[in-house]
Design an enzyme around this catalytic site. Structure first.
Site, short mmCIF file in Angstrom:
data_model
loop_
_atom_site.label_atom_id
_atom_site.label_comp_id
_atom_site.label_asym_id
_atom_site.label_seq_id
_atom_site.Cartn_x
_atom_site.Cartn_y
_atom_site.Cartn_z
N GLY A 1 0.82 -1.20 0.00
CA GLY A 1 0.00 0.00 0.00
C GLY A 1 0.85 1.25 0.00
O GLY A 1 2.08 1.19 -0.02
N LYS A 2 0.17 2.38 0.01
CA LYS A 2 0.86 3.66 -0.05
C LYS A 2 0.25 4.61 0.97
O LYS A 2 -0.97 4.65 1.13
CB LYS A 2 0.74 4.26 -1.46
CG LYS A 2 1.55 5.53 -1.66
CD LYS A 2 1.50 5.98 -3.12
CE LYS A 2 0.18 6.61 -3.47
NZ LYS A 2 0.20 7.29 -4.79
N GLY A 3 1.11 5.35 1.68
CA GLY A 3 0.65 6.35 2.63
C GLY A 3 1.00 7.74 2.16
O GLY A 3 1.37 7.95 1.00
N GLY A 4 0.91 8.69 3.07
CA GLY A 4 1.17 10.08 2.70
C GLY A 4 2.62 10.38 2.41
O GLY A 4 2.93 11.31 1.66
N PHE A 5 3.53 9.59 3.00
CA PHE A 5 4.96 9.90 2.86
C PHE A 5 5.77 8.77 2.23
O PHE A 5 6.98 8.88 2.09
CB PHE A 5 5.55 10.23 4.24
CG PHE A 5 4.94 11.45 4.87
CD1 PHE A 5 5.29 12.72 4.44
CD2 PHE A 5 4.00 11.33 5.88
CE1 PHE A 5 4.72 13.85 5.02
CE2 PHE A 5 3.43 12.44 6.47
CZ PHE A 5 3.79 13.71 6.03
N GLY A 6 5.12 7.67 1.87
CA GLY A 6 5.88 6.58 1.27
C GLY A 6 5.06 5.31 1.20
O GLY A 6 3.85 5.30 1.43
N GLU A 7 5.75 4.22 0.88
CA GLU A 7 5.09 2.94 0.66
C GLU A 7 5.16 2.03 1.89
O GLU A 7 6.01 2.20 2.76
CB GLU A 7 5.75 2.22 -0.52
CG GLU A 7 5.64 2.96 -1.83
CD GLU A 7 6.44 2.29 -2.93
OE1 GLU A 7 6.12 2.53 -4.11
OE2 GLU A 7 7.38 1.52 -2.62
N ASP B 1 -7.64 9.07 13.51
CA ASP B 1 -7.68 8.63 12.11
C ASP B 1 -8.26 7.23 11.97
O ASP B 1 -7.81 6.44 11.13
CB ASP B 1 -6.28 8.69 11.49
CG ASP B 1 -6.33 8.81 9.96
OD1 ASP B 1 -7.40 9.20 9.43
OD2 ASP B 1 -5.33 8.51 9.29
N LYS C 1 7.04 0.12 6.77
CA LYS C 1 6.52 1.43 6.35
C LYS C 1 7.70 2.35 6.11
O LYS C 1 8.47 2.65 7.02
CB LYS C 1 5.61 1.99 7.44
CG LYS C 1 4.93 3.30 7.08
CD LYS C 1 3.94 3.70 8.16
CE LYS C 1 3.16 4.95 7.80
NZ LYS C 1 2.15 5.29 8.82
#
Length: 564
Positions: free
Chosen positions: A197-203, A317, A219
């Site tokens: 998956g992908k987040g706000g700052f990286g994979e 969140d 992460k």
């Protein structure tokens, strides 16, 4: 088949092969011999100095740390004076996690064996007044029935027996493990697999610890992107909270290190995918969950939120994509980058944080708020699990944030026929606009939520002990994640230059092993048993003296262990 699909198939095949039966933690062939050789206990000359630097607090040393607890119990077993207290400790823990139909029998056995002066393991250190109260009280399957006895037993063990332990070979063995635990670790210890998956700052990618073969999720927070988007605070807060909170309902942090380009958090891998994926992608013709499945996940989320809130942490969140399934179908909450920890004496916080559609009215109005915002998000999450859409917009409806905010603040929620009266009533109590009236965390617990009729079929004790069978068990041959080409890629960040302060932050972040998860890994993968070898005559083992012995590579079920 296009190249993107082929890439996903190949990556999935390699990932499934690596994780073996599912967690990949017990496959000797998956271990790298080079890194395997580095997991060796040091001679005492290297680690005796740790005695002055580690905490010698009893609970931390002999109860909270998994290897510490095992070694202390092994020490107690060697002295017949301490065996009654040891066995009572173990039997009370066994009673607390036993099935309800077995508890009355176990309770009677405890009374007869440890509290009766004629019992084989009579505990004469216990206050007789306390013993009388336990004997006179109800016996059976009551929760907390033997808690006073357990507390008294641990108090007894924390005195003379603990002081004896600190002077024993078993404590020296513990120092050897603490030295090994403190050794530097970096990206070379891990083998990367597919992106999950992908987040706000990286994979986030799957990875494998080379020495043990255990699978994790890594992460990766891109350093340049973090600096450009002022993400340092969120990154360090998430890392500190993950390292601080140990709960079966929250992902655990095992390692933290840096590479040339990224800050890396190595965490519990959740092979079952996220709840959002299961709501919409597993059965696209029939999205959403049957109500019992949604209730089960909601109960586990409640326990996770309680553990955060008891540590004064506001999550901020909660949403289906941050709720992950493990191999067995149990859930953990993840992604604590927006969490905030309330200081002592501070009851509320302020600040715009969260995901549109999940933020509580008081937060959207710019007011101060407390843990209650997380229970509003829980209501949204439960609603989406059942209805396969959010409560404030139709599925597929594009709504501007301003309009969405207005709906959350002022409009009532409508419930489709899929909701039972109990689930509707519970959701309404969570989605209450007024935080003072909203159902949630009160007096240090979530007992008010647990008492709701929605959970009448949930045994909370067994749920929190991990004893219930989940309503859905993931298929070990399936990767519950989007195709690699659908995850998306980040654009290159340009124009970012690091200074001394950045470097110091990166070094602070890269703290290496996290004690409790690391010790659990050593036990689960068989390394503790393989290395915890004692001489039959009770004398100092050769490894403590620094005498090297040619040993076979350890396995998860090795017969080398004399005591494990």
């Amino acid at each position: 088949m296009d190249f993107g699909s082929l890439e996903t198939v190949v990556a999935n095949s390699a990932f499934i092969a690596a994780r073996g039966s599912f967690d990949g933690s017990s496959t000797p062939s998956s271990r790298d011999k080079k890194y395997l050789a580095k997991l060796r206990l040091p001679p005492l000359s290297k680690c005796e100095g740790l005695r002055d630097s580690i905490s010698l607090e009893f609970d931390n040393l002999c109860s909270e740390q998994p290897i510490g607890k095992r070694l202390f119990q092994q020490f107690l077993k060697t002295d017949e004076r301490h065996v009654p207290a040891l066995e009572l400790w173990k039997d009370i823990e066994d009673y607390d996690t036993a099935d309800d139909d077995l508890r009355p029998q176990k309770a009677q056995a405890i009374l007869a064996e440890y509290l009766d002066p004629q019992g084989t393991l009579f505990c004469n250190f216990l206050d007789q007044g306390m013993v009388a109260r336990v004997k006179e009280g109800p016996t059976g399957s009551q929760d907390g029935l033997f808690q006073p006895l357990l507390q008294a037993t641990l108090e007894h063990l924390s005195q003379g027996p603990f002081q004896e332990y600190l002077g024993s070979l078993y404590f020296l063995r513990f120092l050897q493990w603490k030295w090994l635990e403190a050794q530097p670790i970096g990206e070379d210890w891990f083998l990367d697999f597919r992106v999950l998956g992908k987040g706000g700052f990286g994979e986030v990618s799957a990875c494998q610890m080379k020495a043990t073969g255990k699978m994790y999720a890594c992460k990766k927070l891109n350093k340049k992107r973090l600096k450009k988007r002022k993400g340092y605070q969120g990154a360090i807060v998430e890392k500190r909270i993950l390292a601080k909170v140990h709960s079966r309902f929250i992902v655990s942090l095992a390692y933290a290190f840096e590479t040339k380009t990224d800050l890396c958090l190595v965490m519990t891998i959740m092979n079952g995918g996220d709840v959002r994926y299961h709501i919409y992608n597993v059965d696209e013709e029939n999205p959403g969950f049957p109500e019992p499945r949604a209730i089960y996940y909601t109960a586990q989320i409640i326990s996770g939120l309680e553990h955060l809130h008891q540590r004064r942490i506001v999550y901020r969140d909660l949403k289906p994509e941050n709720v992950l399934l493990d191999n067995d179908g149990n859930i953990r909450i993840s992604d604590l980058g927006l969490a905030v920890e309330l200081k002592e004496g501070q009851n509320k916080t302020k600040g715009y944080a969260g995901t549109p559609g999940f933020m509580a009215p008081e937060l959207l109005r710019g007011e101060e708020y407390d843990f209650s915002v997380d229970y509003f998000a829980l209501g949204v999450t439960l609603y989406e699990m059942i209805a396969a859409r959010g409560p404030f917009r139709a599925r597929g409806e594009k709504v501007e944030n301003k309009e969405l905010k207005q709906r959350i603040i002022s409009e009532p929620v409508k419930y489709p026929e899929k909701f039972s009266q109990a689930s509707k009533d519970f959701c309404e109590q969570l989605l209450e606009k007024d935080p003072e009236k909203r159902l949630g965390f009160r007096d240090g617990t979530c007992d008010a939520l647990r008492a709701n009729v929605l959970f009448k079929d949930i045994s909370w004790r067994q749920l929190e002990a991990g004893m219930l069978i989940p309503p859905f068990i993931p298929d070990s041959r399936t990767v519950y994640a989007k195709n690699i080409q659908d995850v998306g890629a980040f654009s290159t960040v340009k124009g970012v230059v690091f200074d001394k302060a950045d470097t110091e932050f990166f070094q602070e972040f890269a703290s290496g092993n996290c004690s409790i998860p690391w010790q659990e890994e050593m036990i689960e993968t068989g390394f503790f048993g393989d290395l915890n070898v004692w001489r039959p005559d009770g004398q100092m083992p050769d490894d403590m003296k620094g005498i090297t012995v040619e040993e076979a590579a350890p396995t998860a079920k090795s017969g080398m262990c004399l005591i494990s």
